[in-house]
Motif scaffolding. Structure first.
Motif, PDB file in Angstrom:
ATOM      1  N   UNK A 417      10.550 -12.055 -33.375  1.00  0.00           N
ATOM      2  CA  UNK A 417      10.774 -10.636 -33.648  1.00  0.00           C
ATOM      3  C   UNK A 417       9.868 -10.174 -34.788  1.00  0.00           C
ATOM      4  N   UNK A 420       6.268  -9.930 -33.698  1.00  0.00           N
ATOM      5  CA  UNK A 420       6.085  -8.760 -32.851  1.00  0.00           C
ATOM      6  C   UNK A 420       6.086  -7.474 -33.686  1.00  0.00           C
ATOM      7  N   UNK A 421       7.038  -7.390 -34.614  1.00  0.00           N
ATOM      8  CA  UNK A 421       7.143  -6.184 -35.437  1.00  0.00           C
ATOM      9  C   UNK A 421       5.903  -6.009 -36.306  1.00  0.00           C
ATOM     10  N   UNK A 424       3.068  -5.005 -34.122  1.00  0.00           N
ATOM     11  CA  UNK A 424       3.203  -3.691 -33.503  1.00  0.00           C
ATOM     12  C   UNK A 424       3.325  -2.574 -34.527  1.00  0.00           C
ATOM     13  N   UNK A 425       4.064  -2.836 -35.577  1.00  0.00           N
ATOM     14  CA  UNK A 425       4.331  -1.759 -36.529  1.00  0.00           C
ATOM     15  C   UNK A 425       3.622  -1.931 -37.873  1.00  0.00           C
ATOM     16  N   UNK A 474      17.212  -5.172 -34.920  1.00  0.00           N
ATOM     17  CA  UNK A 474      15.824  -4.734 -34.901  1.00  0.00           C
ATOM     18  C   UNK A 474      15.665  -3.490 -34.025  1.00  0.00           C
ATOM     19  N   UNK A 478      13.544   0.030 -34.333  1.00  0.00           N
ATOM     20  CA  UNK A 478      12.595   0.494 -33.320  1.00  0.00           C
ATOM     21  C   UNK A 478      12.889   1.936 -32.948  1.00  0.00           C
ATOM     22  N   UNK A 482      10.067   4.625 -33.503  1.00  0.00           N
ATOM     23  CA  UNK A 482       9.496   5.302 -32.347  1.00  0.00           C
ATOM     24  C   UNK A 482       9.686   6.812 -32.467  1.00  0.00           C
ATOM     25  N   UNK A 485       7.066   8.018 -34.609  1.00  0.00           N
ATOM     26  CA  UNK A 485       5.800   8.137 -33.898  1.00  0.00           C
ATOM     27  C   UNK A 485       5.777   9.428 -33.088  1.00  0.00           C
ATOM     28  N   UNK A 573      -0.099   1.850 -38.964  1.00  0.00           N
ATOM     29  CA  UNK A 573      -0.331   1.677 -37.531  1.00  0.00           C
ATOM     30  C   UNK A 573      -0.088   2.954 -36.772  1.00  0.00           C
ATOM     31  N   UNK A 574       0.024   4.027 -37.516  1.00  0.00           N
ATOM     32  CA  UNK A 574       0.285   5.287 -36.849  1.00  0.00           C
ATOM     33  C   UNK A 574      -1.001   6.051 -36.571  1.00  0.00           C
ATOM     34  N   UNK A 576      -3.451   5.610 -34.493  1.00  0.00           N
ATOM     35  CA  UNK A 576      -3.751   5.859 -33.083  1.00  0.00           C
ATOM     36  C   UNK A 576      -2.877   6.986 -32.554  1.00  0.00           C
ATOM     37  N   UNK A 577      -1.628   6.949 -32.972  1.00  0.00           N
ATOM     38  CA  UNK A 577      -0.713   7.981 -32.516  1.00  0.00           C
ATOM     39  C   UNK A 577      -1.151   9.335 -33.039  1.00  0.00           C
TER      40      UNK A 577
END
Lengths: 595, 418
Positions: A417, A420-421, A424-425, A474, A478, A482, A485, A573-574, A576-577
């Motif tokens: 986890x 991944x977090x 991803x974040x 978790x 998310x 999200x 985002x 990591x925002x 791209x958004x």
């Protein structure tokens, strides 16, 4: 740029959380001995668990009351095994016995119902100094606190054991002895030590050693306990009068729970027995069992027709009535002992031959005492019959392996986890890790405290519950991230996205956790067996998840959003958004231009 | 109050996606949330898929049945470390010892786990307590299994005995729990959402249970009480997922009837796409620990509670994630569209589209440009309340520019940044 007051707020949330953690850990370390380990179930530490399911004759659900009564009795028996840390708990219609460690095999046969028998009293003496206010009826369930003095200090034997031993008589109420009637006092007899013959009348014929109900521990298992039992048997169930006298003299009748009588529940009904009264105030030399408790057809407490107090009315089945009649005819003036789980519950005097089987036991009973005696007589020792549904012995090796496996599984799950977090974040992933870690800190403290306060044990299924809860915890993050985002995509800055996202995510998190908690709660209340542990940890994690999300994650994100460096798109990591949001906006404006 | 656009429904945003993200991979689209998948529009296909799946599962349950574990049939299970002072115990040796000690062959003997925690597991019909004791002694004499301290010890052998009725008892209680849970959840959903959402969520839930059970039947995995427990907890998870999606649908469709921008189906599909990454992420993150559990349960411990729980959770979570995305929402749309009000609204939307299409190419874009969520007012109100409640805002006050971005200002901001 934010108002100064605004800066305090996230800190305040974090402070509340810190306070909670401090309080929890203060409780962990400074109360209850300060042992900071949760209580492990037997499948993690090794031990024996036996699940007994109540089977009432008519198939109806047994009453709570009788279940509780059965639980208490079984608990007494378990304590009689002499293993520490044993527990007996009710779970629905089941009684679950857990015995940690290697000594629990005997627990598998504790669920038997009838261990009640009648033995003739051959000799009775006072045990160690009894509490002076003990009533003669041997019913008081609370053992005297002062019973651990050396046996040398016995009180003059005239007073003690039997001063007020209850008397037995036909229950028609017209017996001359009964008519004297001023309660138990009228039936007081002289010291039974002198009034009863002090030598055994005859040595019972020797019979096979194996008793019907007593567990027979395998040879080299439970060495210590079984040796103790064998020794106690040799001494206290001997047919040699000299040894009997010796045993009688040596018996201390200690009610110290640390050193229970090893013989409890293990005596051989076909041999004489030297034992104590239930409250430890008297000791008896008893002949073999001449009548089993199963021959009793009914027993009830009622008010004494001939005086104050209560009596117990007893009826026998036909075969039992005959035996009883023969015995009482032959032994008028003697005491007969009602022996339950090796202890004498009551030792009434036989006032006259009782031929019809209807017997009245009178004494200085109050209602509760009479009722309890009646229950004991009626139900054997257990008010219900039990079938062993599940009996499990887990070796310490397997327990350890399971615990390790659980921890490894949790570690792997957590690591996955986290990876991944982080992937991803990014920065938010760090916050996730932090929140998860703090969540774990709180969960652990709560686990220790619950184990201490309400006996919650963590078993393998519970561990699984926690591991699965990692995901649910978790998930809350998310949902929040999200949402953020979404807001950023709509063109807001990280900073301005946080409060909006929070208000919306909060609603979702609350309702989703609510559903999850509902599932756990329903499962916990209704399901039986290991399910409970699983449901409990899952539900608990869900609640703690809310605590962490509200008090830690959101304030942390808010703080991060405030910092210029930390909230840079690279870290969050925002980017791209954000870019997508811009692109979208741009594309539309282009489109508008095109138009 | 119109916001800068975000992913939009079905067709229109497909356009936008093409226009803006030609080089973007599906994953990138997923990540930034601009991926537009027309799930609601293709719902018929999904229905067929789900109906086929459920039929296969039910068929398997009826005709194949389940591989029930010891807890349902009653029996005795003995587990012993494979490593002993006299070497490693093999299945054949253990079977021999069992035969000699008990006088009948065991039902099954297998080696489970690996490495130091490898153990031999024996299953047999129910043995009496003294038979178990004899057997344990015989096993100890023969293999000298090593205890936790490395010394041979008879206590290293574990046993468990289960009566035939115990599994039934657990299942019965589980069934009661299931029914109570369904009732409570229906009430909760009906209060929190609305009737049709509750119905859709429940159908998705039933689907999850049926499919998970069906996969157990199909694959022949052993069903134990732990499996049933796991099955009950995936209900919670499946709903969790559905709740997240429906929450967004609810948000997107607030006040929808007064607008002609998009139909209920499109709004729902938009919500789906907006929450798609969330659904995937939550499912994935929930699955990761379960995966850890499964690896350890199977690889290290061999069969047991961990594995049973993990396996059923894995299956259930996958089914749950799929159904909350592809079944619950399409169902909701169909239910909603039976309501004349929504039908009429859809007709108005269609009429407006036709109207616009006739006018200009811009019109199509106009359709794409929409409020992404219509609950902004309530959100603002909530935010205001929050700020009022805490005189000091709990979160940094937003800069004036970002405070309440109108479509225009945000657009210019975007341009500037470009």
């Amino acid at each position: 740029m934010a108002p100064p007051a605004g800066q305090i707020r996230p800190g305040r949330y974090l402070a509340v959380f810190a306070l909670i953690v401090v309080v929890l850990y203060a409780l962990v370390f400074f109360t209850g001995g300060g042992k900071a380990t949760p209580k492990l179930g037997i499948d993690l530490q090794g031990g024996t668990r036996v699940t007994l399911t109540a089977r009432s004759p008519d198939g109806a659900d047994p009453s709570r009351e009788s279940l509780n009564q059965a639980r208490q009795i079984i608990e007494t028996r378990v304590n009689g095994l002499g293993v520490s840390g044993a527990e007996v708990v009710l779970d629905g219609n089941n009684i679950v016995i857990t015995v940690p460690g290697d000594q629990g095999d005997q627990a598998k046969s504790l669920g038997q119902t009838a261990k009640l028998g009648f033995r003739q009293v051959l000799n009775a003496t006072a045990a160690t100094p009894p509490a002076s206010d003990q009533s003669g009826s041997t019913e008081s369930s609370s053992p005297p606190a002062s019973s651990q003095q050396p046996s040398g200090e016995q009180q003059p034997s005239g007073q003690a054991p039997s001063g007020q031993s209850p008397s037995t008589q036909p229950s028609d109420g017209t017996s001359p002895q009964g008519a004297g009637g001023s309660g138990g006092g009228a039936h007081q007899q002289a010291d039974p030590g002198s009034s009863s013959p002090s030598t055994p009348s005859s040595t019972p014929s020797s019979t096979p050693q194996t008793s019907s109900g007593a567990p027979t521990p395998s040879a080299d298992q439970n060495d210590q306990v079984s040796q103790e039992i064998q020794q106690a048997k040799a001494l206290r169930q001997s047919e040699d009068p000299n040894i009997q006298q010796q045993a009688l003299a040596m018996l201390t009748c200690s009610t110290d729970p640390e050193h229970p009588d090893p013989l409890i529940g293990n005596d051989d009904p076909n041999l004489p027995l030297v034992t104590c009264s239930e409250d430890g105030t008297a000791k008896y030399l008893l002949d073999k069992v001449f009548l089993e408790g199963s021959e009793i057809s009914n027993a009830a407490a009622s008010t004494n027709p001939n005086g104050p107090g209560f009596v117990v009315n007893l009826t026998f089945k036909s075969a039992g009535a005959t035996t009883w009649a023969d015995f009482t005819s032959a032994n008028v003036g003697q005491q007969v002992a009602v022996v339950l789980d090796t202890k004498v519950v009551s030792a009434p005097q036989i006032n006259q031959a009782i031929l019809g089987g209807n017997t009245e036991i009178s004494g200085n009973f109050n209602q509760a005492e009479a009722q309890q005696l009646a229950n004991v007589l009626k139900y054997g020792s257990l008010p219900l019959s039990f079938a062993s549904s599940e009996a499990e012995t887990v070796s310490a090796t397997l327990g350890l392996a399971s615990l390790e496996a659980g921890l490894i599984a949790g570690g792997i799950g957590l690591a996955l986890v986290i990876v991944y977090c982080l992937f991803y974040y990014r920065l938010l992933g760090v916050l996730t890790v932090l929140s998860l870690g703090l969540s774990g800190v709180v969960v652990y403290a709560v686990l220790v405290l619950l184990g201490r306060w309400m006996g919650f044990t963590l078993d393998l299924a519970g561990v699984a519950g926690f591991i699965i809860a990692i995901g649910i915890t978790a998930d809350s993050f998310v949902v929040f991230f999200e949402r953020m985002k979404d807001e950023v995509r709509e063109g807001r800055t990280f900073r301005s996205a946080v409060p909006r996202a929070w208000v919306r995510a909060r609603r979702t998190i609350l309702s989703a956790d609510m559903v999850s908690f509902l599932a756990s709660a329903v499962l916990y209340v209704l399901a039986v067996g290991q399910v409970k542990g699983f449901a409990f940890t899952l539900g608990m994690s869900t609640v703690l998840d809310l605590v962490v999300v509200f008090l830690v994650t959101h304030p942390l994100v808010a703080l991060t959003a405030r910092s210029k460096t930390l909230s840079s798109p690279k870290l969050s990591g925002l980017g791209a958004v954000r870019a997508a949001g811009n692109q979208r906006a741009a594309s539309r404006s282009t489109a508008v231009k095109e138009a | 109050m119109s916001n800068p656009d975000a992913p939009t429904a079905g067709q229109p945003s497909g356009d936008a996606g093409k226009r803006t993200g030609r080089k973007e991979s599906v994953f990138h689209r997923l990540y930034v949330g601009t991926g537009a998948f027309d799930i609601v529009g293709k719902r018929r296909r999904w229905y067929i898929f789900f109906i086929a799946l459920v039929l296969v599962c039910v068929g398997s349950m009826v005709f194949r049945g389940f591989n029930l574990g010891i807890d349902f049939e009653g029996g005795t299970k003995i587990q012993m470390p494979a490593a002993g002072a006299t070497g490693t115990a093999t299945v054949e040796q253990v079977t021999d010892v069992f035969q000699q000690a008990v006088g009948q062959p065991p039902a099954a003997v297998q080696t489970v786990g690996s490495g130091g925690s490898a153990s031999v597991q024996i299953r047999a019909e129910t043995l009496e307590t003294n038979q178990v004791a004899d057997l344990k002694k015989a096993l100890y004499d023969r293999f000298q299994p090593l205890g936790s301290n490395g010394q041979p010890s008879e206590q290293a052998i574990s046993d468990s005995k289960v009566s035939a009725s115990w599994g039934g008892e657990i299942s019965r209680q589980a069934l009661i729990a299931l029914i109570v849970f369904l009732v409570l959840v229906t009430v909760f959903l009906a209060v929190y959402f609305e009737r049709w959402m509750a119905v859709s969520a429940l159908i998705a839930l039933v689907h999850d249970v049926v499919v998970t059970a069906g996969i157990y039947s199909l694959s022949g995995f052993e069903v134990t009480p732990a499996t049933i427990v796991g099955l009950l907890t995936i209900l919670g998870f499946s709903l969790y997922d559905t709740v997240v999606v429906f929450d967004k649908v609810k948000e997107n469709t607030r006040g929808l009837l007064g607008l002609t921008r998009r139909t209920y189906g499109e709004a729902a599909n938009l919500a789906l796409n907006q929450t798609l990454m969330r659904s995937i992420n939550t499912s994935l993150i929930a699955l990761l620990p379960v995966l850890g559990l499964l690896i350890v349960g199977v690889g290290v411990l061999g069969v047991g509670t961990l594995q049973d729980l993990a396996l059923v959770q894995l299956t259930g979570m996958l089914a749950g994630a799929l159904s909350s995305i592809c079944l619950a929402t399409p169902l909701l749309v169909d239910f909603k569209m039976r309501d004349p009000a929504f039908k009429a609204q859809a007709a108005r939307v269609a009429a407006r589209r036709v109207n616009l299409a006739r006018k200009a190419a811009q019109a199509a874009e106009g359709g794409a440009e929409g409020v992404e969520s219509t609950d902004d007012e309530s959100l603002e109100e909530e935010l205001r309340r929050e700020r009022a409640m805490a005189a000091a805002a709990s979160v940094p006050a937003r800069t004036p520019r970002a405070a309440r971005p109108s479509g225009k200002s945000a657009r210019t901001a975007g341009k500037r940044r470009r």
